[in-house]
Design an enzyme around this catalytic site. Structure first.
Site, PDB file in Angstrom:
ATOM      1  N   ARG A 169      50.362  57.362  78.624  1.00 34.59           N
ATOM      2  CA  ARG A 169      49.306  58.433  78.511  1.00 34.59           C
ATOM      3  C   ARG A 169      50.264  59.791  78.669  1.00 34.59           C
ATOM      4  O   ARG A 169      50.054  60.756  79.329  1.00 34.59           O
ATOM      5  CB  ARG A 169      48.311  58.577  79.771  1.00 34.59           C
ATOM      6  N   ASN A 191      47.534  56.818  86.325  1.00 38.53           N
ATOM      7  CA  ASN A 191      46.911  56.427  85.039  1.00 38.53           C
ATOM      8  C   ASN A 191      47.941  55.928  84.205  1.00 38.53           C
ATOM      9  O   ASN A 191      48.035  55.913  82.798  1.00 38.53           O
ATOM     10  CB  ASN A 191      46.419  57.827  84.324  1.00 38.53           C
ATOM     11  N   ASP A 231      36.839  66.702  88.413  1.00 42.98           N
ATOM     12  CA  ASP A 231      37.743  65.675  88.169  1.00 42.98           C
ATOM     13  C   ASP A 231      39.074  66.542  87.520  1.00 42.98           C
ATOM     14  O   ASP A 231      39.242  67.678  87.718  1.00 42.98           O
ATOM     15  CB  ASP A 231      37.169  64.706  87.103  1.00 42.98           C
ATOM     16  N   GLY A 241      43.138  54.648  86.414  1.00 51.71           N
ATOM     17  CA  GLY A 241      42.546  54.501  85.140  1.00 51.71           C
ATOM     18  C   GLY A 241      41.342  53.454  85.296  1.00 51.71           C
ATOM     19  O   GLY A 241      41.060  52.611  84.594  1.00 51.71           O
ATOM     20  N   GLU A 248      14.085  62.455  82.353  1.00 54.66           N
ATOM     21  CA  GLU A 248      15.301  61.859  82.893  1.00 54.66           C
ATOM     22  C   GLU A 248      15.525  62.378  84.175  1.00 54.66           C
ATOM     23  O   GLU A 248      16.152  61.923  84.993  1.00 54.66           O
ATOM     24  CB  GLU A 248      16.443  61.868  82.001  1.00 54.66           C
ATOM     25  N   ASP A 260      42.551  46.658  95.125  1.00 56.02           N
ATOM     26  CA  ASP A 260      43.108  45.419  96.044  1.00 56.02           C
ATOM     27  C   ASP A 260      42.700  45.939  97.263  1.00 56.02           C
ATOM     28  O   ASP A 260      42.514  47.108  97.637  1.00 56.02           O
ATOM     29  CB  ASP A 260      44.644  45.479  95.698  1.00 56.02           C
ATOM     30  N   GLU A 312      65.514  37.326  97.541  1.00 52.65           N
ATOM     31  CA  GLU A 312      65.240  37.157  96.272  1.00 52.65           C
ATOM     32  C   GLU A 312      63.594  36.782  95.838  1.00 52.65           C
ATOM     33  O   GLU A 312      63.132  37.009  94.651  1.00 52.65           O
ATOM     34  CB  GLU A 312      65.988  36.459  95.368  1.00 52.65           C
ATOM     35  N   PHE A 328      62.401  42.316  92.016  1.00 51.50           N
ATOM     36  CA  PHE A 328      62.650  42.336  93.686  1.00 51.50           C
ATOM     37  C   PHE A 328      63.806  41.690  94.055  1.00 51.50           C
ATOM     38  O   PHE A 328      64.050  40.472  93.935  1.00 51.50           O
ATOM     39  CB  PHE A 328      61.440  41.694  94.356  1.00 51.50           C
TER      40      PHE A 328
HETATM   41  C1  DGJ Z   1      41.095  58.019  84.806  1.00 52.32           C
HETATM   42  C2  DGJ Z   1      40.020  57.778  85.600  1.00 52.32           C
HETATM   43  O1  DGJ Z   1      39.443  56.521  85.849  1.00 52.32           O
HETATM   44  C3  DGJ Z   1      38.734  58.708  84.935  1.00 52.32           C
HETATM   45  O2  DGJ Z   1      37.740  58.478  85.993  1.00 52.32           O
HETATM   46  C4  DGJ Z   1      38.999  60.173  85.193  1.00 52.32           C
HETATM   47  O3  DGJ Z   1      39.536  60.380  86.402  1.00 52.32           O
HETATM   48  C5  DGJ Z   1      40.507  60.227  84.331  1.00 52.32           C
HETATM   49  N1  DGJ Z   1      41.526  59.281  84.666  1.00 52.32           N
HETATM   50  C6  DGJ Z   1      40.932  61.677  84.356  1.00 52.32           C
HETATM   51  O4  DGJ Z   1      42.098  61.920  83.714  1.00 52.32           O
END
Ligand code: DGJ
Length: 740
Positions: free
Chosen positions: A445, A482, A368, A530, A616, A536, A178, A282
């Site tokens: 999301r 995410n 991405d 995200g 730039e 980690d 536990e 757990f």
């Molecule tokens: C969360 C990530 O941190 C972003 O950089 C990007 O990849 C988005 N997701 C895409 O959905």
């Protein structure tokens, strides 16, 4: 041998370069924790234990009438629940008959050369040349054949001690685990502060420092991921400890799921720290003959403040946790299209971005989210890992070929653990997503989480990914996640094993990543959740870098990267230059400052080059050359936090210095700028006091300082480097120092 066993006193001494860790099996076979601190002669530290009769502190039966012997106040190595120690325990079990009381006594030990490893879980490993030894101490339940093996990895030169625990059920009955913590530290004396790293999405790893007071203070996660909200790295420090002074103990938990770190100040003003898998979600069934391994905790003691602790963790994470080709190879400077286009791109647009990027000196183009299935926003498509050729106007192979023709490497984004309800995969396999029968799952999301504890689910996603990766030349993969995990229920496990699902999920994730890195050993994988929701040491075993935060604002990043730096090296921190006004904060910062901050990370760009002015673009060319020139120093030098961004000063400064003090790079960002500014100095570190250094400002504005000259290391460290007056808000400066 770094492990010395004193047979006469039954004392185990674990010695690293600067620390000594000691435990002793007493006359009842109880494993006491007797010392963890500065390395000394291995005397028997049990002389420090004060045995008194404390009221309401019960006594084990075998102590007969010895009322001064109580587990409730003794410092212990691995305290168990229900047998007289009423503080936070390291281990709680429940037997088939419903009883939980567990009394552990010494049953043997083994000293082995080399560092142990853990099946299916990340662990610090010894590199060639490292001194590493393992101690296994076995404890046994006084009642039954239940064994608890405590593993200690002693990495002498790294100054690190690791711990993990294996529980073995040799009884004839089922046993439920536990609570099985990976480490426990008992301190009989001292007043401590508890340093933790809290945050939220787009604001990860903010430093919190609070006195440990009577009661239990804790941080943890029950989100199925280590989380944006608390990091599985904590420090217990002397209340007077600072960057370069005072004692502190850092603990990094090599695990990417639920965790708990608890600091308890007890009735006798003693402090206990336990860390391991969070017990809330757990409950692990151990059938007769089965065993269970906890994840690993890595511990560093420093008698010289946070800096020495950080240096030990940085070296360990960089060289003994991260693996693969890109552990040492220079990582390519990338341009990621996310903030430049979000979902609104075509193949043509991507190629234009890539061409502009190549022209500025970028080395890798990353595509991405949005290239697969039906995915023009975040409502749909996850799980359908086939290329949307209509959107790209070509196959992925063709796109990657064209990008390679520009002289760039090519990378791609995946979110393998999640699924959209509006996807072919979900329509085909709705039971593959976590959902509790009879209840609609929580969406995050708009998406659900796949049951990665299931091998069939993992196999399907793995095959889909391989089909994509095998049909294009892909040198980089961004692994995103995410949302957090809720509605935990695995359709393939019986009721009595549902308490294992979140841990099995993490094991499934690790298994997947192991397979992926095995099949594509040359591919650079960047972790992401995200931003920094799963930053980690466990993930770093598979992905040598992790996107630090979805907040790309350079000024916000000062705090995020500062907090992250306590345990994790620059080479692990995904950091990009993005457009201004910044998409998260609306703040406007000079492009050079954005580069100064991103350079103390993996460095790249995340913007639409078409929106940049010629000036730039020219600046970016210069930045890229600058980064390449100082790459080794930045990525492999010793990192120094010269100031704290949480303090009310005008400048934030940090430094990367060669280990031998021969050169250093100092970065400074002016957080504030006002008229008639009072002068400030920043004191450098890591230099040779008696050596002379040339100081070169390598960014544009050096304010009113005299360039060059010969400044003694001692002067720069003890008197400081005067800060230039910023000409514009948030201006940054970088100084290269080289020994004359
Ligand atoms: C969360 C990530 O941190 C972003 O950089 C990007 O990849 C988005 N997701 C895409 O959905």
């Amino acid at each position: 041998m770094a492990i010395i066993f004193n047979e006469k006193e039954a004392v185990f001494n674990l010695c690293t370069k600067n620390s000594l860790y000691q435990m002793k099996s007493d006359s009842y076979g109880v494993l006491l924790h007797t010392y963890y601190g500065k390395r000394t002669e291995p005397v028997d530290y049990s002389y420090l234990i004060c045995k008194r009769d404390h009221g309401f502190a019960g006594n084990p039966y075998e102590a007969e009438n010895e009322r001064t012997y109580s587990l409730d106040v003794l410092p212990q190595e691995y305290p168990s629940y229900g047998a007289g120690d009423f503080r936070r325990s390291a281990l709680k079990i429940c037997r088939a008959d419903g009883t939980c009381a567990l009394e552990l006594r010494m049953a043997g030990y083994e000293i082995m050369e080399g560092k142990y490893s853990i099946p299916g879980l990340p662990a610090v490993y010894a590199e060639e040349g490292n001194k590493a030894d393992t101690l296994k101490v076995t404890l046994k339940d006084t009642r039954e054949e239940l064994y608890v093996h405590l593993y200690y990895g002693v990495m002498e030169d790294l100054d690190v001690i690791t711990r993990a625990v294996r529980v073995e059920n040799r009884t004839e009955e089922n046993i439920y685990l536990e609570r099985v913590m990976s480490t426990c530290l008992d301190f009989s004396y001292g007043d401590f502060d508890f340093l933790t790293f809290y945050g939220r999405h787009e604001m990860e790893r903010q430093l919190s420092r609070m006195a440990v007071h009577h009661g239990v203070q804790s941080v943890g996660s029950v989100r199925g991921a280590s989380s944006h909200h608390y990091n599985p790295f904590v420090v217990l420090a002397d209340q007077k400890a600072g960057e370069t002074n005072g004692e502190c103990y850092g603990i990094s938990f090599l695990y990417s799921g639920d965790f708990l770190a608890e600091a308890e100040h007890d009735q006798m003003k003693q402090t206990r720290l336990v860390m391991g898998i969070h017990p809330d979600n757990f409950r692990y069934l151990l059938e007769p003959g089965q065993d269970f391994w906890t994840p690993e905790a890595a511990m560093v003691y420093s008698s010289q403040g946070f800096e020495a602790m950080t240096h030990a963790f940085h070296k360990t994470v960089r060289n003994n946790v991260c693996r693969g080709k890109y552990k040492n190879a220079r990582r390519p400077i990338l341009l990621n299209n996310w903030e430049g286009t979000y979902f609104a791109f075509t193949g043509e647009k991507l190629l234009k971005m890539a061409a502009d990027a190549a022209d500025m000196g970028v080395e890798l183009f990353v595509l991405d989210d949005g290239w697969f299935g039906k995915r023009d926003d975040d409502y749909s498509g996850l799980g359908d890992w086939y290329v949307n050729e209509k959107k790209l106007g070509c196959t992925l192979g063709e796109l990657s070929e064209k990008i390679h023709a520009l002289g760039l490497k090519f990378g791609i984004w995946f979110e393998p653990e999640c699924i959209s309800e509006d996807s072919d995969l979900y329509r085909e396999h709705p039971d593959w997503a976590f959902a509790v029968p009879g209840k609609k799952p929580m969406r995050g999301r708009y998406q659900l989480v796949l049951d990665f504890s299931r091998e069939d689910v993992r196999n399907h996603i793995f095959d889909q990914m391989c089909k994509v990766l095998d049909h294009a030349q892909v040198e980089y993969l961004k692994w995103d996640f995410n949302r957090n995990i809720s509605d935990v229920y695995s359709a393939v496990l019986p009721a009595e094993r549902q308490g294992e699902v979140v841990h099995r999920y993490v094991l499934g994730l690790y298994d997947f990543l192991e397979r992926l890195t095995g099949r594509y050993p040359d591919m650079l994988i960047e972790g992401c959740s995200g931003g920094g929701g799963r930053f980690d040491a466990g993930m770093l075993y598979y992905t040598p870098q992790i996107w630090c935060s979805d907040d790309t604002d350079a000024i916000e990043r000062l705090r995020i990267q500062y907090g992250t730096s306590f345990c994790y090296p620059v080479s692990t921190m995904g950091a990009h230059v993005s457009a201004c006004p910044n998409h998260q904060t609306g703040r406007i910062t000079p492009i050079d400052t954005r580069a100064t901050v991103a350079m103390s990370g993996t460095f790249g760009y995340e913007l639409d080059p078409a929106k940049l002015s010629e000036e730039e673009k020219e600046e970016i060319r210069v930045q890229i050359e600058r980064f390449k020139k100082y790459y080794e120093l930045i990525q492999r030098g010793e990192y120094y936090r010269l100031t704290s961004p949480f303090e009310d000063n005008c400048y934030h400064a940090w430094e990367e210095a060669a280990a031998d003090g021969s050169e250093a790079l100092v970065s400074v960002v002016a957080k504030r700028c006002y008229s008639n500014m009072a002068p400030e100095v920043v004191k450098l570190r890591g230099l040779i006091p008696e050596a002379y250094y040339e100081v070169h400002c390598i960014t544009e504005n050096d304010g009113d300082r005299k360039e060059g000259g010969g400044y003694p290391g001692a002067a720069l460290m003890y008197a400081g480097l005067p800060m230039p007056r910023p000409g514009v808000e948030y201006e940054s400066f970088q100084y290269y120092l080289v020994k004359k």
